[in-house]
Design a protein around this motif. Structure first.
Motif, short mmCIF file in Angstrom:
data_model
loop_
_atom_site.label_atom_id
_atom_site.label_comp_id
_atom_site.label_asym_id
_atom_site.label_seq_id
_atom_site.Cartn_x
_atom_site.Cartn_y
_atom_site.Cartn_z
N GLY A 127 -2.04 9.26 5.87
CA GLY A 127 -2.27 8.59 7.14
C GLY A 127 -2.41 7.09 7.05
O GLY A 127 -3.01 6.47 7.94
N SER A 128 -1.85 6.47 6.01
CA SER A 128 -2.01 5.03 5.82
C SER A 128 -1.46 4.23 6.99
O SER A 128 -2.09 3.27 7.46
N TRP A 129 -0.27 4.60 7.48
CA TRP A 129 0.33 3.82 8.55
C TRP A 129 -0.50 3.89 9.83
O TRP A 129 -0.62 2.90 10.56
N GLN A 130 -1.09 5.03 10.09
CA GLN A 130 -1.94 5.15 11.28
C GLN A 130 -3.15 4.23 11.16
O GLN A 130 -3.55 3.58 12.14
N VAL A 131 -3.76 4.17 9.98
CA VAL A 131 -4.91 3.29 9.77
C VAL A 131 -4.50 1.84 9.96
O VAL A 131 -5.19 1.05 10.62
N ILE A 132 -3.33 1.46 9.39
CA ILE A 132 -2.84 0.08 9.53
C ILE A 132 -2.61 -0.24 11.00
O ILE A 132 -3.00 -1.31 11.50
N SER A 133 -1.96 0.67 11.72
CA SER A 133 -1.65 0.44 13.13
C SER A 133 -2.91 0.28 13.96
O SER A 133 -3.00 -0.59 14.85
N GLU A 134 -3.92 1.10 13.72
CA GLU A 134 -5.15 1.04 14.48
C GLU A 134 -5.87 -0.29 14.26
O GLU A 134 -6.37 -0.91 15.21
N HIS A 135 -5.94 -0.74 13.03
CA HIS A 135 -6.61 -2.00 12.74
C HIS A 135 -5.81 -3.19 13.28
O HIS A 135 -6.40 -4.18 13.74
N ALA A 136 -4.48 -3.10 13.23
CA ALA A 136 -3.65 -4.18 13.76
C ALA A 136 -3.82 -4.30 15.27
O ALA A 136 -3.77 -5.40 15.83
N ALA A 137 -4.02 -3.17 15.94
CA ALA A 137 -4.22 -3.20 17.39
C ALA A 137 -5.55 -3.85 17.76
O ALA A 137 -5.68 -4.47 18.83
N ARG A 138 -6.55 -3.73 16.88
CA ARG A 138 -7.87 -4.29 17.16
C ARG A 138 -7.99 -5.75 16.72
O ARG A 138 -8.77 -6.50 17.31
N ASP A 139 -7.26 -6.13 15.69
CA ASP A 139 -7.40 -7.48 15.13
C ASP A 139 -6.02 -8.12 15.05
O ASP A 139 -5.17 -7.69 14.27
N PRO A 140 -5.74 -9.15 15.85
CA PRO A 140 -4.42 -9.78 15.85
C PRO A 140 -4.06 -10.47 14.54
O PRO A 140 -2.90 -10.82 14.33
N ARG A 141 -5.05 -10.66 13.68
CA ARG A 141 -4.76 -11.30 12.38
C ARG A 141 -4.14 -10.31 11.40
O ARG A 141 -3.62 -10.72 10.35
N ILE A 142 -4.18 -9.03 11.71
CA ILE A 142 -3.65 -7.99 10.83
C ILE A 142 -2.29 -7.54 11.36
O ILE A 142 -2.13 -7.26 12.54
N ARG A 143 -1.32 -7.49 10.47
CA ARG A 143 0.01 -7.00 10.82
C ARG A 143 0.46 -5.97 9.79
O ARG A 143 0.07 -6.05 8.62
N GLY A 144 1.25 -5.03 10.23
CA GLY A 144 1.73 -3.99 9.33
C GLY A 144 3.24 -3.93 9.29
O GLY A 144 3.93 -4.22 10.28
N ILE A 145 3.78 -3.59 8.14
CA ILE A 145 5.21 -3.37 7.94
C ILE A 145 5.36 -2.01 7.28
O ILE A 145 4.70 -1.74 6.25
N ARG A 146 6.21 -1.17 7.82
CA ARG A 146 6.40 0.16 7.26
C ARG A 146 7.82 0.29 6.72
O ARG A 146 8.79 0.14 7.47
N ALA A 166 0.84 -1.20 0.00
CA ALA A 166 0.00 0.00 0.00
C ALA A 166 0.87 1.25 0.00
O ALA A 166 1.87 1.32 0.72
N LYS A 167 0.47 2.20 -0.81
CA LYS A 167 1.12 3.51 -0.79
C LYS A 167 0.02 4.58 -0.92
O LYS A 167 -0.69 4.63 -1.92
N ASN A 168 -0.12 5.39 0.10
CA ASN A 168 -1.11 6.46 0.11
C ASN A 168 -2.52 5.94 -0.18
O ASN A 168 -3.22 6.43 -1.06
N GLU A 169 -2.91 4.93 0.59
CA GLU A 169 -4.24 4.33 0.42
C GLU A 169 -5.08 4.51 1.69
O GLU A 169 -5.87 3.63 2.05
N GLN A 170 -4.92 5.62 2.37
CA GLN A 170 -5.61 5.86 3.64
C GLN A 170 -7.12 5.66 3.52
O GLN A 170 -7.75 5.05 4.40
N GLU A 171 -7.71 6.15 2.46
CA GLU A 171 -9.17 6.07 2.32
C GLU A 171 -9.64 4.67 1.93
O GLU A 171 -10.79 4.31 2.18
N ASN A 172 -8.78 3.88 1.31
CA ASN A 172 -9.18 2.55 0.84
C ASN A 172 -8.94 1.45 1.87
O ASN A 172 -9.60 0.41 1.82
N LEU A 173 -8.03 1.66 2.80
CA LEU A 173 -7.63 0.59 3.70
C LEU A 173 -8.77 0.07 4.60
O LEU A 173 -8.92 -1.15 4.75
N PRO A 174 -9.60 0.93 5.22
CA PRO A 174 -10.67 0.38 6.06
C PRO A 174 -11.60 -0.56 5.30
O PRO A 174 -11.97 -1.63 5.81
N ALA A 175 -11.97 -0.19 4.08
CA ALA A 175 -12.83 -1.06 3.28
C ALA A 175 -12.10 -2.33 2.88
O ALA A 175 -12.70 -3.41 2.81
#
Length: 322
Positions: free
Chosen positions: A52-71, A15-24
């Motif tokens: 704000g893509s990394w912030q979105v990734i981090s927030e979802h990873a904190a809520r769901d252990p199945r999601i992980r992020g790499i920056r 993902a690169k600059n996909e802040q609006e697409n990541l939640p969906a």
């Protein structure tokens, strides 16, 4: 300490600059995987986003252990992002898709079913591609030419939606623009590659990260693919073959000019053809020498003995059988 069981399926999304697409994207992947009786994880690689893509990734990873992020430290490109993700995934099966929501996560169960049927890698085919004509036409030419050069006839070599056994991605090189040639590289290694029509959707948010210059880079990397797949273990055949071809043409030219010099009274010293013949002979010696040097380097580094990548299966040893 209880060890967390490894997931059966890993999903990887650069993902690169996909802040609006990541939640969906997260929601649609979760919905698609609910149909599967398999454990799964999602690894999202932030390839140098400036929103704000990394912030979105981090927030979802904190809520769901199945999601992980790499920056990544900066934008290194899709191939590098995939390589970083492949190094971290833990599942035996791997699904890759773009984070821009043009790849439909609802297609994931169909791709996994194709792997269950025995395919090693299945690549999506954007049959009804939702992109402007300026992107579709060059893509058709690119796919036709890639199939001609690599021998793997696919309608869409560069679809981001793919599913494979994870070992396939760990065997193929991922740098530069080589992510476009993952099916061709896998095919050359003997893996079973298939193609499946998938739904392709128009981009709703953000903008495309690719322009026409990617086809120029892709053409240069196609030369790399040919060198790696056909001549990676026999470089002398590549350089020596070019040298032999140039040397043969140069020899014929010089023989012709020798005949002119011996049997006619026409001078040959000022003919451009003489210069061309000599240059071709010099080029031939250089190419053959480079090929021999490459073989020596290959021998000394031991890469010519790295055959585990070629082995698909083997019978158990006597001690294991006992």
């Amino acid at each position: 300490m209880t060890q967390t069981p490894l997931p059966q399926v890993s999903l990887l999304a650069p993902a690169k600059n996909e802040q609006e697409n990541l939640p969906a994207l997260f929601a649609q992947i979760s919905e698609a995987m609910q149909q599967q009786d398999r454990s799964w994880e999602l690894v999202v690689v932030d390839d140098g986003s400036t929103d704000g893509s990394w912030q979105v990734i981090s927030e979802h990873a904190a809520r769901d252990p199945r999601i992980r992020g790499i920056r990544l430290r900066r934008n290194f490109g899709k191939a590098a992002a995939l390589a970083a993700g492949v190094a971290e995934v833990r599942g035996e099966l791997l699904v890759t898709l773009d984070a821009d929501l043009q790849d439909d996560p609802a297609e994931i169960p169909r791709l996994l079913a194709e792997l269950d049927a025995g395919t090693d890698l299945v690549s999506g085919h954007k049959a009804n591609r939702q992109d402007p004509l300026g992107k579709r036409l060059p893509s058709k030419v690119f796919n036709w030419f890639t199939g001609l050069i690599t021998g793997l006839k696919l309608s869409d070599h560069n679809c981001g939606l793919k599913a494979a056994r994870t070992e396939v991605y760990r065997r193929v090189p991922l740098y530069g623009e080589l992510h476009r040639y993952i099916p061709a590289l896998a095919h050359q290694l003997g893996y079973r590659v298939a193609e499946m029509p998938v739904n392709h959707r128009p981009r709703l948010h953000g903008k495309s990260k690719y322009g026409l210059e990617r086809y120029l880079r892709g053409a240069l990397d196609l030369l790399t693919v040919v060198a790696l797949t056909r001549y990676g273990r026999r470089p002398a055949h590549l350089f020596g073959g070019l040298g032999m071809l140039a040397g043969t043409i140069g020899t014929l030219i010089l023989l012709y000019l020798t005949g002119v010099w011996l049997f006619t009274d026409q001078p040959i010293g000022t003919r451009p053809l003489l210069t061309l013949g000599i240059l071709l002979e010099i080029f031939a010696v250089q190419m053959i020498s480079v090929g021999l040097l490459a073989e020596l380097v290959l021998h000394r580094t031991g890469r010519d003995h790295d055959v585990d990548v070629l082995v698909a299966d083997q019978t158990p040893t006597a001690s294991a059988a006992a």
